[in-house]
Scaffold this motif. Sequence first.
Motif, PDB file in Angstrom:
ATOM      1  N   TYR A  79       0.823  -1.210   0.000  1.00 23.01           N
ATOM      2  CA  TYR A  79       0.000   0.000   0.000  1.00 23.01           C
ATOM      3  C   TYR A  79       0.850   1.251   0.000  1.00 23.01           C
ATOM      4  O   TYR A  79       0.422   2.299  -0.431  1.00 23.01           O
ATOM      5  N   CYS A  80       2.059   1.152   0.546  1.00 23.14           N
ATOM      6  CA  CYS A  80       2.912   2.330   0.603  1.00 23.14           C
ATOM      7  C   CYS A  80       4.362   1.864   0.711  1.00 23.14           C
ATOM      8  O   CYS A  80       4.635   0.677   0.817  1.00 23.14           O
ATOM      9  N   THR A 115     -11.524  -0.402  -8.704  1.00 27.62           N
ATOM     10  CA  THR A 115     -12.453  -0.276  -7.586  1.00 27.62           C
ATOM     11  C   THR A 115     -11.744   0.253  -6.337  1.00 27.62           C
ATOM     12  O   THR A 115     -12.395   0.595  -5.366  1.00 27.62           O
ATOM     13  N   HIS A 116     -10.423   0.261  -6.350  1.00 29.21           N
ATOM     14  CA  HIS A 116      -9.652   0.816  -5.233  1.00 29.21           C
ATOM     15  C   HIS A 116      -8.704   1.895  -5.740  1.00 29.21           C
ATOM     16  O   HIS A 116      -7.555   1.982  -5.316  1.00 29.21           O
ATOM     17  N   TYR A 118      -8.619   5.001  -5.188  1.00 27.52           N
ATOM     18  CA  TYR A 118      -8.206   5.918  -4.120  1.00 27.52           C
ATOM     19  C   TYR A 118      -6.868   5.484  -3.517  1.00 27.52           C
ATOM     20  O   TYR A 118      -5.916   6.254  -3.449  1.00 27.52           O
ATOM     21  N   GLN A 119      -6.781   4.202  -3.107  1.00 27.86           N
ATOM     22  CA  GLN A 119      -5.544   3.714  -2.503  1.00 27.86           C
ATOM     23  C   GLN A 119      -4.456   3.476  -3.541  1.00 27.86           C
ATOM     24  O   GLN A 119      -3.273   3.612  -3.262  1.00 27.86           O
ATOM     25  N   TYR A 122      -2.464   6.622  -4.227  1.00 23.70           N
ATOM     26  CA  TYR A 122      -1.523   6.964  -3.161  1.00 23.70           C
ATOM     27  C   TYR A 122      -0.168   6.304  -3.411  1.00 23.70           C
ATOM     28  O   TYR A 122       0.865   6.968  -3.429  1.00 23.70           O
ATOM     29  N   ALA A 263       0.286  11.133   4.340  1.00 25.57           N
ATOM     30  CA  ALA A 263      -1.034  10.589   4.004  1.00 25.57           C
ATOM     31  C   ALA A 263      -2.008  11.732   3.742  1.00 25.57           C
ATOM     32  O   ALA A 263      -2.776  11.704   2.775  1.00 25.57           O
ATOM     33  N   TYR A 267      -3.376  11.981  -0.026  1.00 23.36           N
ATOM     34  CA  TYR A 267      -4.771  11.574  -0.178  1.00 23.36           C
ATOM     35  C   TYR A 267      -5.678  12.751  -0.519  1.00 23.36           C
ATOM     36  O   TYR A 267      -6.703  12.575  -1.181  1.00 23.36           O
ATOM     37  N   ARG A 271      -8.039  12.477  -3.650  1.00 21.59           N
ATOM     38  CA  ARG A 271      -9.466  12.732  -3.644  1.00 21.59           C
ATOM     39  C   ARG A 271      -9.842  13.723  -4.741  1.00 21.59           C
ATOM     40  O   ARG A 271     -10.815  13.529  -5.471  1.00 21.59           O
ATOM     41  N   LEU A 274      -9.787  11.879  -7.933  1.00 29.26           N
ATOM     42  CA  LEU A 274     -10.969  11.030  -8.093  1.00 29.26           C
ATOM     43  C   LEU A 274     -12.164  11.852  -8.553  1.00 29.26           C
ATOM     44  O   LEU A 274     -12.888  11.449  -9.466  1.00 29.26           O
ATOM     45  N   ALA A 507      -7.289  -4.121   3.563  1.00 24.62           N
ATOM     46  CA  ALA A 507      -8.297  -3.667   2.605  1.00 24.62           C
ATOM     47  C   ALA A 507      -9.133  -4.879   2.239  1.00 24.62           C
ATOM     48  O   ALA A 507      -8.616  -5.988   2.115  1.00 24.62           O
TER      49      ALA A 507
END
Lengths: 722, 78
Positions: A79-80, A115-116, A118-119, A122, A263, A267, A271, A274, A507
């Motif tokens: 994720y990061c 579908t993810h 957003y993450q 990042y 973060a 993020y 956003r 998105l 997740a």
Amino acid sequence: MTDTTTFGVAFEQVLIRRKARTAIAVIGNPNSGKSTLFNRLTGLRQSTGNYPGVTVEKHVGTAQLPGSAVELIDLPGIYCLSEQSADERIAVDVVLGRIANTAKPSGLLVVVDATHLYQGLYLLEQLLELSVPTVVAITMMDVAHANGISIDLAALSKRLGGIPVCEVVATTGKGFEQLKVALESLPHQPQRGLPESWPELSAAAQQLSDVSGGSVARVDIIQALLHPENPIAPQLQGLFQDNGVAKIREELFTGQPPQAEEARHRYLWARATLLEVQQHTPIIIRFSAKLTRWLNRPWPATSMFFVVMVMIFQAVFSWATPLMKKIEYLAAYAGLALTERLGENAFTSFLADGVIAGVGSVVVFLPQILILFLFIIILEDSGYLARAAFLMDRLMRAVGLSGQSVIPLLSSFACAVPAIMATRVIPDRRDRIATILAAPFMTCSARLPIYALLIAAFVPRQYLGMFNVQGLVLFGLYLLGIAGGLVTARLLKSSALRGPKPVFMLALPEFRWPNAQTVLIKLMDRVRVFLQRAGTVIFSVAVIVWFLAYYPRADISIEQESGLSSPPATGIPVAHTLNEAAALQMEQSWLGRIGRHVEPVFLPLGWDWRVSSAVIAGFPAREVVVAVMGTLYAVGSEADEVSLTRKLSSAKWPDGRAIFTMPMVLGLMVFYAWCLQCAATLATIRRETNSWRWPLFAWSYMTSLGYLGALVIYQTGTLLWP
Amino acid sequence: MTLADLKPGQSAHIKHIDTSKPGVIRLMVLGLIEGAVVRSEHAAIGGDPLEISLFGASISVRKQQAAFFEIVLEPLCD
């Protein structure tokens, strides 16, 4: 597959290898469909190696592009760039070029799940700090569409500074041509500006990088700024001493934890992105969606989980058992045929009882390992594993673990070796070790033959109300294993492995149909690893046990052994003498001698030297015990349960007392439930924890526990029912 | 009110995060930042952990950590 096709693939691989120049890292969030994409791009042109010093396998493949070939490295999902688990750390280290013999990737293929998004964005922004050519592949667009989400790819590409963004559908191959073209033009990708999500951080790091004359990359400076707790790399020390790094940190992070600030900034940008590139369309909620929603309610979901698990275990045992019987029969038959062909001598015995039996004892595990792995991979690929961890988290917390320990622990009901390998996904090191030490307690399939034998022989075939007593005893033994494992985990987590409570962060991916190619490739890969890791140990152990039982040769048996040259048509009497000769041989072999020597140790448990020898022989691999007992009690190693049972029931101490009393049998079974009699498990623990400390601890702890359990049961049982 | 109090089906936006608490940063890395609109989906049996969705992506959060995220309820929209 015939030999020619194998050769064909290998040859083609050689040609492509020669052409491949650059390595591109395939990276993305967990469950983003990264492996499916990797498999689709590389097909069978894959190889697996190891990273130095760690257990995580290195997956490299070659992708044939329109005009050239390129090497791809498949990395574990993250994720990061500040990840924790063994798996994840490797991904970060490869991308940042921190691995000794692996060059920093020349390009990145970032896989983002629509579908993810957003993450995904990042991680993507963090990766763009690397300033290497990058291509983005968007997966699961079909699922996003079904959820009423569409994504403007051109607008997304623009937001990302013009890097190519391709939509791909791994199942149909849609979009792969464009992706390949994009990968081909990677080396010619123009220089980008700084990533937009936190321009102040990027600019400050870029400035420091320029001060160093470009010798330190921007991303490395960012990592050093964000992780003040880590020691600063030597090449950064000079740079960080002056140049006002303290002031830079103060301005960027304003006293907040650096990663929290990161973060927030990234993020916020994600956003905004998105809102710009993602459109929502009203959706008609289909029946399937309603059903999924209902199934995700707490009680239905948890019941479903148990139904799925029961079905998997049913399949593992009912499909694998007939196959295992056939393999055992084949190995025995091959051994007999060989002995008939070559005659009875040390070399034949080595081949038949050592090598063939050894190979057989490895192959016999394959059916259930294959089936178990198949189901776990299907669950993994459909995104269900994460949900299982979510559902079981509360339960596992009671013993100090998290939901992520559930699947490894359940797998160890078939075999602890794949279970211990499956603990790599657990991010917290303490949790992982506690899970590794709890796994060998679960009743693995190698314990079943001895349970079955002892229960059938000594537990009355009675009913207690509506329950079969034999079934109850078996159930009790399973519970005993579970209790042993969970209590051990609990004790460890509150003593040697005590520490801050790890965060359960996960997740939850959408459910999706697994991809057959990915499942098959992963299956082959894990089976290969099992054969390499456990297979070699199990095989060597079989040969060692053969040696201990075969040498030194007894003089006494020569007479009887000559009986073999007479035609076997003489029937039962000959077989009888052969079995007796084998028993005599075993009695004075190293194994028998060890058994006699350690008899005093096991006497308080009510075991005679025969049982002791069989248990000793079972320490490297518990599945040999039934065969050794068969030989020692002179019914032959291939004895059926009925004849062995009869022999065991009539076994007596010199003073005429029965050896196999109820307390002794119960104690023996408890010993089996708790004792760690499996060299393959020990070798796997050693490999996965990278030290001898934990396997040694596990072995001594479990052996003492098994001994104590058997001692208490035998002694109190004998006192109460003399 | 904190994220731990959010009932299944309710939406809220995050107002304040106590970053000094253990494990909070790991959740921020998954996108739980100030201003993010979250929705509580289902929980596991016993109401813990929670399934929180943000921008259509679901994540699992233990109640213990969820309590470090202060929230403001959003008016019901569906």
